[in-house]
Write an enzyme that holds these catalytic residues in place. Structure first.
Site, mmCIF file in Angstrom:
data_model
loop_
_atom_site.group_PDB
_atom_site.id
_atom_site.type_symbol
_atom_site.label_atom_id
_atom_site.label_comp_id
_atom_site.label_asym_id
_atom_site.label_seq_id
_atom_site.Cartn_x
_atom_site.Cartn_y
_atom_site.Cartn_z
ATOM 1 N N HIS A 1 -45.206 17.381 77.830
ATOM 2 C CA HIS A 1 -44.358 15.766 78.664
ATOM 3 C C HIS A 1 -44.820 14.752 77.033
ATOM 4 O O HIS A 1 -44.120 14.399 77.175
ATOM 5 C CB HIS A 1 -45.124 15.156 79.658
ATOM 6 C CG HIS A 1 -45.173 13.351 80.514
ATOM 7 N ND1 HIS A 1 -43.392 13.410 80.431
ATOM 8 C CD2 HIS A 1 -45.373 12.474 80.398
ATOM 9 C CE1 HIS A 1 -43.024 12.022 80.926
ATOM 10 N NE2 HIS A 1 -44.767 11.434 81.091
ATOM 11 N N SER B 1 -42.631 7.489 78.639
ATOM 12 C CA SER B 1 -42.683 8.154 80.579
ATOM 13 C C SER B 1 -42.382 6.871 81.345
ATOM 14 O O SER B 1 -40.765 6.373 81.116
ATOM 15 C CB SER B 1 -43.873 8.582 80.601
ATOM 16 O OG SER B 1 -44.110 8.857 82.071
ATOM 17 N N ASP C 1 -39.794 11.473 76.804
ATOM 18 C CA ASP C 1 -39.736 12.242 78.229
ATOM 19 C C ASP C 1 -39.751 11.186 78.888
ATOM 20 O O ASP C 1 -40.910 10.880 79.963
ATOM 21 C CB ASP C 1 -40.916 12.429 77.925
ATOM 22 C CG ASP C 1 -40.578 13.611 79.308
ATOM 23 O OD1 ASP C 1 -38.983 14.594 79.449
ATOM 24 O OD2 ASP C 1 -41.527 14.378 80.020
#
Length: 331
Positions: free
Chosen positions: A264, A168, A196
């Protein structure tokens, strides 16, 4: 001009200014909502002037097989430490509002200890700088990356053996590590894997490769997209970009309104499973639709997804997973 007309014009002008102000504040400080789920596509790019991170905001928790409890190191102590010379070094970086207790650090450490006879695992904890309002934490990704680069340089790591895995917002921290390493040494890290990468603010039109993770930040850069349109970055930004199940909603995850982070987080779970497995087979294709229709053309290629990918592979790849572990579909 009559007083009545003048008042009408002033009222219209005030109304127009008010609407513009509301729209500006909405874009600057908020997400928009679609089907009850927050989206971030209209946010402006990261303002790095907001960064307030300090070197002491980063903790380095180092593990080897001989030191199971690990040891905390600093830039000053890293050169004379428990690190195993010439061994693969895996550096893992959490995302926003997280820390080194995140539930994917220990599984990834355990899998790498199975894979390698000797290796160094480094947990990065940048939670002090990464748990602010998102726009400040996003801005901190740059100095945090530069601080970690200084740590790597001080430790005389063999750069070609360093693999940075960022999730992330941590993916962009990884990008800034790579940029800083190259700027200071004229050499590149061996590998960066972005699980991601965050799209929020980093997908703005002014956020060019200089300001986010990019395919030039290491000798090999691979990206896993599992939450496109929600938290994840949509466009390909690596040397090879994977879009499992199309890259958005992942099988086995509930509706976004119930759990908007499941897809996610799947990026980490897929990668962890790949460390000691060659069962994930990804196929290059022009689009997810073409992939589903088995219409990827004669030039289409298959590669092993994840840790054991061929470093010569390039392009966009797709594959389908199971709803639950093991996620790899064995054909």
């Amino acid at each position: 001009m009559t007083i009545v007309k003048l008042k009408l014009m002033m009222n219209k002008s005030s109304l127009f200014c008010t609407i513009i102000l509301i729209i500006y504040c909405f874009i600057l400080t908020n997400s928009y909502v679609y089907n009850g789920v927050k989206k971030y596509g209209y946010l402006p790019g990261v303002d790095f002037i907001l960064a307030d991170a300090k070197k002491t905001d980063v903790l380095y928790h180092v593990f080897t097989k001989n030191v199971s409890e690990g040891q905390y190191l600093t830039e000053e102590t890293v050169s004379d430490s428990i690190l195993i010379a010439n061994a693969p070094t895996i550096i893992v970086i959490h995302g926003w509002m997280s820390n080194e207790t995140t539930n994917w650090y220990e599984p990834i450490k355990n899998e790498y200890f199975k894979k390698y006879f000797d290796c160094n695992i480094i947990y990065i904890d940048w939670s002090k700088a990464g748990s602010n309002e998102f726009q400040i934490s996003a801005a901190n990704s740059k100095p945090i990356g530069e601080f970690i680069a200084d740590f790597i340089i001080a430790g005389n790591f063999h750069l070609e053996s360093v693999h940075v895995i960022g999730h992330s917002l941590g993916s962009h921290v990884a990008g800034f590590i790579g940029k800083s390493i190259y700027e200071k040494t004229s050499k590149k890290l061996g590998r960066i894997t972005g699980t991601d990468p965050s799209g929020r603010m980093f997908e703005a039109s002014n956020m060019t490769s200089e300001f986010r993770l990019a395919d030039t930040d290491a000798e090999f850069v691979d990206i896993i997209h599992t939450d496109v349109g929600n938290y994840g970055f949509e466009k390909p930004i690596g040397m090879i970009d994977y879009y499992p199940n199309g890259g958005s909603s992942q099988p086995g995850c509930p509706l976004l309104q119930i759990d908007d982070k499941c897809s996610h987080k799947r990026s980490n779970l897929y990668f962890i499973e790949s460390i000691n497995s060659n069962d994930f087979i990804a196929t290059s294709c022009e689009s997810w639709e073409n992939f589903k229709e088995v219409n990827c053309g004669n030039d289409s290629k298959n590669v092993t997804f994840g840790e054991n990918v061929d470093f010569q592979a390039r392009g966009v790849y797709y594959f389908i997973t199971n709803d639950n572990p093991p996620f790899a579909q064995i054909k």
